[in-house]
Design a protein around this motif. Structure first.
Motif, PDB file in Angstrom:
ATOM      1  N   TRP A  67       1.280  -1.493   0.094  1.00 42.29           N
ATOM      2  CA  TRP A  67      -0.186   0.077  -0.135  1.00 42.29           C
ATOM      3  C   TRP A  67       0.864   1.317   0.090  1.00 42.29           C
ATOM      4  O   TRP A  67       0.444   2.064  -0.144  1.00 42.29           O
ATOM      5  N   THR A  68       2.016   1.017   0.178  1.00 45.54           N
ATOM      6  CA  THR A  68       3.310   2.400   0.053  1.00 45.54           C
ATOM      7  C   THR A  68       3.009   3.030  -0.883  1.00 45.54           C
ATOM      8  O   THR A  68       2.820   4.507  -0.132  1.00 45.54           O
ATOM      9  N   ASP A  69       3.314   2.472  -2.139  1.00 44.88           N
ATOM     10  CA  ASP A  69       3.376   3.161  -3.820  1.00 44.88           C
ATOM     11  C   ASP A  69       1.724   3.934  -3.535  1.00 44.88           C
ATOM     12  O   ASP A  69       1.796   5.340  -4.194  1.00 44.88           O
ATOM     13  N   PRO A 143      -5.935  -0.640  -6.167  1.00 43.28           N
ATOM     14  CA  PRO A 143      -6.068  -1.874  -5.653  1.00 43.28           C
ATOM     15  C   PRO A 143      -5.620  -2.288  -4.228  1.00 43.28           C
ATOM     16  O   PRO A 143      -6.187  -3.706  -4.030  1.00 43.28           O
ATOM     17  N   ALA A 144      -4.614  -1.932  -3.784  1.00 41.81           N
ATOM     18  CA  ALA A 144      -4.025  -1.984  -2.405  1.00 41.81           C
ATOM     19  C   ALA A 144      -5.150  -1.766  -1.538  1.00 41.81           C
ATOM     20  O   ALA A 144      -5.260  -2.651  -0.549  1.00 41.81           O
ATOM     21  N   HIS A 260       3.513  11.706 -10.887  1.00 43.65           N
ATOM     22  CA  HIS A 260       4.513  10.802 -11.454  1.00 43.65           C
ATOM     23  C   HIS A 260       4.935  10.075 -10.523  1.00 43.65           C
ATOM     24  O   HIS A 260       5.781  11.101  -9.206  1.00 43.65           O
ATOM     25  N   ILE A 261       5.265   9.008 -10.346  1.00 44.82           N
ATOM     26  CA  ILE A 261       6.156   8.204  -8.588  1.00 44.82           C
ATOM     27  C   ILE A 261       7.532   8.659  -8.217  1.00 44.82           C
ATOM     28  O   ILE A 261       7.678   9.067  -7.490  1.00 44.82           O
ATOM     29  N   ILE A 262       8.190   9.178  -9.674  1.00 43.34           N
ATOM     30  CA  ILE A 262       9.043   9.676  -9.337  1.00 43.34           C
ATOM     31  C   ILE A 262       9.425  10.634  -9.587  1.00 43.34           C
ATOM     32  O   ILE A 262      10.678  11.085  -8.460  1.00 43.34           O
ATOM     33  N   LEU A 263       8.509  11.457 -10.135  1.00 44.13           N
ATOM     34  CA  LEU A 263       8.921  13.230  -9.167  1.00 44.13           C
ATOM     35  C   LEU A 263       8.506  13.399  -7.957  1.00 44.13           C
ATOM     36  O   LEU A 263       8.768  14.219  -7.048  1.00 44.13           O
ATOM     37  N   ILE A 264       7.952  12.379  -6.493  1.00 48.19           N
ATOM     38  CA  ILE A 264       7.716  12.245  -5.839  1.00 48.19           C
ATOM     39  C   ILE A 264       8.826  12.601  -4.986  1.00 48.19           C
ATOM     40  O   ILE A 264       9.574  13.285  -3.238  1.00 48.19           O
TER      41      ILE A 264
END
Length: 638
Positions: A67-69, A143-144, A260-264
């Protein structure tokens, strides 16, 4: 009854009622702004804890948390939206003010108010489609966590609404109804003209690309309207007046760009950069370099170049780098006879030199928009910066022959060893960050959390300079800078999508492929193009806008993607830090407290040295690829 106001640079009569309104607006802003700032700061802390929990559970406990992402992604869009509000309140959204600053005080006040009115117009127009977009996400379940995706998507309409409220507050704060009315009327007239011209525009075909993406965006940027708003207005006008596409598409592309997940890693590296300055880690590294080179002619200039190289490997933020190094070195360099212009010239060009050193925010952005492996970009960025450092050092060697060395003492061996021992924990951090990514301990999105924990421990246990009272202001500053960056990425992503859908990318690819001279000519044209873009748009919006267009062409031309990334990032860095348009140069002047006019002539040889170094990097791809596991970049996981 009237009182005196100094808005715009000189006194003018303002009605008493307007002043009361301005005072109320300031009180509302204080409460409203503080609430948003604390929420944004809290979100940064939550992001750090969630990502750190994911790293510990996956790598150390071998029990990944699925669930973290998802949680990080949901909170990240809220952080981007609220951070944009904070940046708007503090006036920190990226603008090009070089031309506006040259106008009279009255005209400058008018243009500043027009910028707020234009931003308000864009936010109001985008608010409805943003609400519609969030409503459509209600039926999508993650989903999570099994939450409705509307919880995440709602961040956009809420953020836009809060920015619109802040725009109104900022307008009322001026207390000058005549100025407000004139600015709002000017924006309304322009919108009405474009709306009336809709039938004509629909018959112009691809000429609309020039009208909106060159004309509208270019003029609005030059007028000092925030770059993110300029991109948004151009894209909104293009989609509304020349196509039948729904405006929710624009909001969807903004969502895609901002979340976008990379930009975190962007806000986390910004926070890390501010943290190392607060804990004294940067000062320790500079002190060690000074103990080695401080006694030689031009030694402190070499220390400045080396310190920027090391500090950039930690923070990823050039403003944080310069702010950490300048107070330590500038006073002593002035004592040795260096002029203020020479100092700021060297400081600005070292900022350009270190643009490829990981964890560069521009490299992270390239990975997010082009699919190039961030681990490969991090590995490829070390040597190109060294080449440019050598070029700058050559200029320093010739320009410091007359440096005053009277009273300069060479450090003893004992002092050098003591400085090294003190600096070792700080010097180790860039290598810890890089090793964690390369060895797979954490992704580029997560590794900043390890750096933050490391810095806290070192700051508390070793340097003992942890100022807990500064943590909240640092978190707020992080939110503002991150929000400004991410809002630009969002609107630039929408503009890039519109350009791609129009067929512009295919035409550009065909034109670039037809250039004589193959890859060499392509690289030369790219260098010129990105120097110009870097000076006008800054690195991140330029790469978001043109990265998806240019990197596929580079691949077709046989140019390695990591090599191409290094070339364009360095080119944008030169444009960003070179006067008269490069905003990075003016940031360096502000940090060094130097009048920008003093550095114009001294910076010329340094910029020429950077161009020579860039030519070497472009001519020899192995400089960018020899540290890769394989001599190729390629797409991959972040």
């Amino acid at each position: 009854m009237t009182i005196t106001s100094t808005h715009g640079g000189h006194d003018r009569a303002v009605p008493f009622g307007a002043t009361v309104t301005a005072q109320r607006a300031r009180r509302i802003e204080a409460v409203f702004g503080a609430t948003v700032e604390y929420l944004a700061a809290l979100l940064i802390v939550c992001e750090i804890l969630i990502l750190l929990a994911g790293v510990i559970a996956r790598y150390y406990l071998s029990t990944p948390l699925p669930w973290t992402d998802e949680a990080a992604s949901i909170l990240f869009l809220w952080l981007a939206s609220l951070g944009s509000v904070v940046a708007f309140r503090r006036g920190e959204h990226m603008r090009m003010t070089a031309l506006v600053a040259r106008t009279s005080p009255d005209r400058q006040a008018f243009l500043d108010t027009v910028a707020i009115a234009a931003a308000l117009a864009f936010l109001v127009f985008a608010l409805g489609p943003a609400y519609e977009y969030a409503s459509e996400e209600i039926h999508i379940v993650t989903p999570a966590l099994e939450l409705s995706n509307a919880w995440r998507a709602a961040a956009l309409p809420v953020g836009l609404a809060l920015m619109a409220m802040m725009s109104l507050i900022r307008l009322f704060k001026s207390g000058n109804w005549r100025l407000i009315s004139a600015s709002v009327a000017a924006v309304a007239v322009l919108f009405a003209v474009f709306a009336a011209a809709r039938p004509l525009l629909q018959d112009l075909g691809n000429l609309n690309l020039v009208i909106f993406f060159v004309g509208v965006s270019g003029i609005t940027v030059l007028l000092g309207i925030p770059i993110a708003v300029a991109f948004g207005l151009a894209t909104f006008g293009f989609l509304t007046l020349t196509t039948t596409l729904p405006i929710t598409v624009l909001v969807g592309r903004m969502d895609e760009g901002m979340s976008h997940i990379i930009l975190i890693s962007v806000p986390l590296f910004v926070f890390l950069g501010l943290l190392i300055e607060m804990t004294g880690m940067a000062r320790a590294m500079v002190a060690f370099l000074a103990s080695l080179l401080g006694h030689v002619r031009g030694g402190l200039s070499y220390v400045l170049i080396g310190a920027m190289y090391l500090v950039s490997g930690i923070s990823g933020s050039k403003v944080a780098d310069m702010a950490a190094v300048t107070p330590v070195l500038f006073p002593e360099m002035r004592k040795r006879g260096m002029t203020s212009g020479e100092l700021v010239a060297l400081l600005a060009t070292t900022g350009a030199q270190t643009e490829t050193i990981p964890p560069s925010l521009v490299l992270i952005t390239i990975g997010s928009v082009t699919g190039v492996s961030i681990a490969a970009l991090f590995s490829g960025g070390m040597l190109p910066a060294l080449v440019l450092a050598a070029a700058l050092s050559a200029v320093v060697f010739f320009r410091t022959k007359k440096e005053v060395m009277a009273g300069v003492r060479r450090a003893t061996g004992r002092e050098i060893i003591l400085a090294l021992v003190t600096a070792l924990p700080a010097i180790a951090l860039p290598f810890v960050i890089r090793a964690a990514v390369v060895e797979g301990v954490a992704t580029a999105s997560e590794v900043s959390t390890l750096g933050i924990v490391y810095t806290f421990i070192v700051g508390i246990v070793i340097y003992r300079q942890m100022n807990w009272h500064r943590l909240v202001p640092i978190l707020v500053e992080t939110a503002a800078l991150s929000g400004a960056i991410l809002f630009i990425i969002g609107t630039a992503t929408a503009m890039a999508w519109a350009l791609t859908q129009s067929g512009f990318s295919n035409s550009l690819a065909a034109a670039m492929a037809a250039l004589p001279g193959g890859a060499g000519t392509f690289l030369a044209v790219s260098i010129v193009m990105f120097i110009v873009l870097g000076s006008v748009l800054e690195g991140i919006p330029a790469i978001v806008l043109f990265g998806p267009l240019m990197f596929p062409i580079a691949a077709q031309m046989g140019v390695n993607d990591v090599h191409y990334a290094m070339v364009v990032v360095l080119a944008m860095g030169i444009g960003l830090f070179a006067p008269p348009f490069g905003v990075g140069y003016y940031a360096a002047c502000a940090i060094g407290r130097v009048n920008p006019s003093e550095g114009i002539r001294p910076i010329v040889p340094y910029v020429l040295a950077l161009l020579v170094g860039l030519a070497v990097v472009a001519a020899f791809p192995s400089i960018s690829t020899c540290l890769l596991p394989q001599a190729a970049g390629g797409a991959g996981k972040p």
